[in-house]
Design an enzyme around this catalytic site. Structure first.
Site, PDB file in Angstrom:
ATOM      1  N   ASN A   1       0.713  -1.289   0.332  1.00  0.00           N
ATOM      2  CA  ASN A   1       0.110  -0.239   0.123  1.00  0.00           C
ATOM      3  C   ASN A   1       0.531   1.327   0.286  1.00  0.00           C
ATOM      4  O   ASN A   1       1.867   2.049   0.553  1.00  0.00           O
ATOM      5  CB  ASN A   1      -1.016  -0.045   0.926  1.00  0.00           C
ATOM      6  CG  ASN A   1      -2.245  -1.317   1.066  1.00  0.00           C
ATOM      7  OD1 ASN A   1      -1.608  -2.056   0.189  1.00  0.00           O
ATOM      8  ND2 ASN A   1      -2.656  -0.762   2.194  1.00  0.00           N
ATOM      9  N   VAL A   2      -0.136   3.171  -0.392  1.00  0.00           N
ATOM     10  CA  VAL A   2       0.984   3.814  -0.244  1.00  0.00           C
ATOM     11  C   VAL A   2       1.626   4.113   1.218  1.00  0.00           C
ATOM     12  O   VAL A   2       2.970   4.286   0.830  1.00  0.00           O
ATOM     13  CB  VAL A   2       0.207   4.828  -0.886  1.00  0.00           C
ATOM     14  CG1 VAL A   2       0.616   6.183  -1.715  1.00  0.00           C
ATOM     15  CG2 VAL A   2      -0.320   4.302  -2.504  1.00  0.00           C
ATOM     16  N   LYS A   3       1.120   3.769   1.534  1.00  0.00           N
ATOM     17  CA  LYS A   3       1.253   4.445   2.686  1.00  0.00           C
ATOM     18  C   LYS A   3       2.327   3.801   3.246  1.00  0.00           C
ATOM     19  O   LYS A   3       3.806   4.197   4.048  1.00  0.00           O
ATOM     20  CB  LYS A   3       0.302   4.089   4.271  1.00  0.00           C
ATOM     21  CG  LYS A   3      -0.262   2.640   4.657  1.00  0.00           C
ATOM     22  CD  LYS A   3      -1.537   3.373   5.658  1.00  0.00           C
ATOM     23  CE  LYS A   3      -1.484   1.194   6.319  1.00  0.00           C
ATOM     24  NZ  LYS A   3      -2.258   0.299   5.392  1.00  0.00           N
ATOM     25  N   GLY A   4       2.488   2.743   3.263  1.00  0.00           N
ATOM     26  CA  GLY A   4       4.269   1.740   3.322  1.00  0.00           C
ATOM     27  C   GLY A   4       4.617   1.644   4.864  1.00  0.00           C
ATOM     28  O   GLY A   4       3.356   1.236   5.729  1.00  0.00           O
ATOM     29  N   ILE A   5       5.520   1.571   5.311  1.00  0.00           N
ATOM     30  CA  ILE A   5       6.633   1.452   6.641  1.00  0.00           C
ATOM     31  C   ILE A   5       7.424   1.986   6.626  1.00  0.00           C
ATOM     32  O   ILE A   5       8.493   2.190   6.133  1.00  0.00           O
ATOM     33  CB  ILE A   5       5.790   0.049   7.139  1.00  0.00           C
ATOM     34  CG1 ILE A   5       6.238  -0.189   8.451  1.00  0.00           C
ATOM     35  CG2 ILE A   5       7.084  -0.876   5.974  1.00  0.00           C
ATOM     36  CD1 ILE A   5       6.033  -2.064   8.657  1.00  0.00           C
TER      37      ILE A   5
END
Ligand code: B12
Length: 253
Positions: A129-133
């Protein structure tokens, strides 16, 4: 045989090299004095001597959780440690996009899922997902990657079909639950299904990830790469470029 030549270390607790370690475990007994004695007995048998009980708490009916602190005599031979080292360069998102665009001349297609009954999607979402980590954006953020995230509890036939439909260059599977070795069984089932469904040249790169995989088991599980806990999207994107674009003998610019 002679002792190892490499540097040898011992655990550190209160003073350097004192051999002190802390372990936690649960025994299927209610919490009482006998249970505490049982925990010490187990710790002694694990090689901890002396073993000190630092925490004991009953967990529901008939189970007690323990934390034991104690000394072990085992040595760690650093020269005998075997790990899977990263054997590809770490690229920025910009570099990944540029290489894919220049060398592949089309978007690189990635299909991801949590397979079997596993519903732990946080890990695969962190990668895709765009939000990543950890301050890194996920693969959806990469302009030259086309990402299909199938989510949780995807069956192997569904995954194979989706990979075929998306003309996947890489399939990314997450397995978090390890009860009864479900992660190993599911991974073997998945890799066998891809081998059966697609000929070698058209089989996507198979990648699995999850916190309790042994990264050295890739060949045994029939996959190309295993990523463990703490993986970041940038590492995965860099590996994809290495395995599918720059590391390939064919199509070199
Ligand atoms: C959140 C959570 C849940 C949520 C999941 C929500 C969701 N949408 O994901 C809910 C509440 C639904 C849940 C349910 C259950 N859970 Co749960 N859950 C957790 C918990 C607390 C955190 C997991 C997590 O999100 N970690 C954060 C992510 C970011 O880390 P990660 O998964 O490791 O992912 C990273 C890497 O491993 C790697 N990675 C992971 N996948 C992939 C894939 C690829 C391709 C790549 C490249 C990298 C990669 O990259 C990620 C980013 O760095 C863990 C305990 C813990 N603290 O870890 C238990 C845990 C995983 N759950 C557990 C259990 C037992 C269950 C249940 C069976 C409980 C029950 N009796 O109902 C159910 C099973 C549901 C199911 N059908 O799967 C156990 C598993 C034990 C085991 N040996 O398998 C754990 C370990 C808790 C425990 N100690 O008992 N759970």
């Amino acid at each position: 045989m002679s002792a190892s030549q490499g540097p040898v270390v011992r655990p550190y607790g209160d003073t350097t090299g004192d051999g002190m370690v802390q372990v936690s475990f649960t025994l299927p007994v209610p919490h009482d004095k006998r249970a505490e004695g049982a925990a010490i007995q187990l710790a002694n048998r694990m090689g901890m001597d002396p073993a000190l009980l630092v925490h004991a708490k009953q967990m529901g009916d008939g189970f007690t959780f323990f934390v034991v602190y104690g000394r072990v005599n085992h040595l760690v031979d650093l020269s005998a440690v075997q790990v899977v080292e990263r054997d590809f360069p770490l690229l920025s998102a910009k570099e990944v996009n540029a290489v894919v665009k220049r060398r592949l001349r089309r978007k690189l297609s990635v299909v991801g899922a949590c397979i079997g009954t596993d519903a732990h999607t946080v890990g695969i979402d962190a990668i895709l997902n765009v939000k990543g980590i950890a301050g890194e954006k996920g693969l959806e953020y990469y302009r030259e990657l086309s990402v299909t995230n199938l989510g949780a509890q995807v069956s192997v036939p569904e995954l194979v079909e989706a990979a075929r439909a998306a003309r996947a260059d890489a399939v990314l599977v997450s397995q978090v639950v390890t009860q009864r070795d479900a992660h190993l069984h599911n991974t073997r089932e998945m890799s066998a299904a891809f081998r059966e469904a697609l000929p070698a040249g058209r089989r996507p790169l198979l990648i699995v990830g999850g916190p309790r995989f042994d990264e050295s088991q890739a060949t045994e599980l029939g996959v190309d790469r295993i990523f463990g806990r703490g993986t970041t999207p940038g590492e995965v994107a860099s590996y994809l470029v290495h395995a599918l674009v720059t590391g390939r003998k064919v199509g070199a610019a």
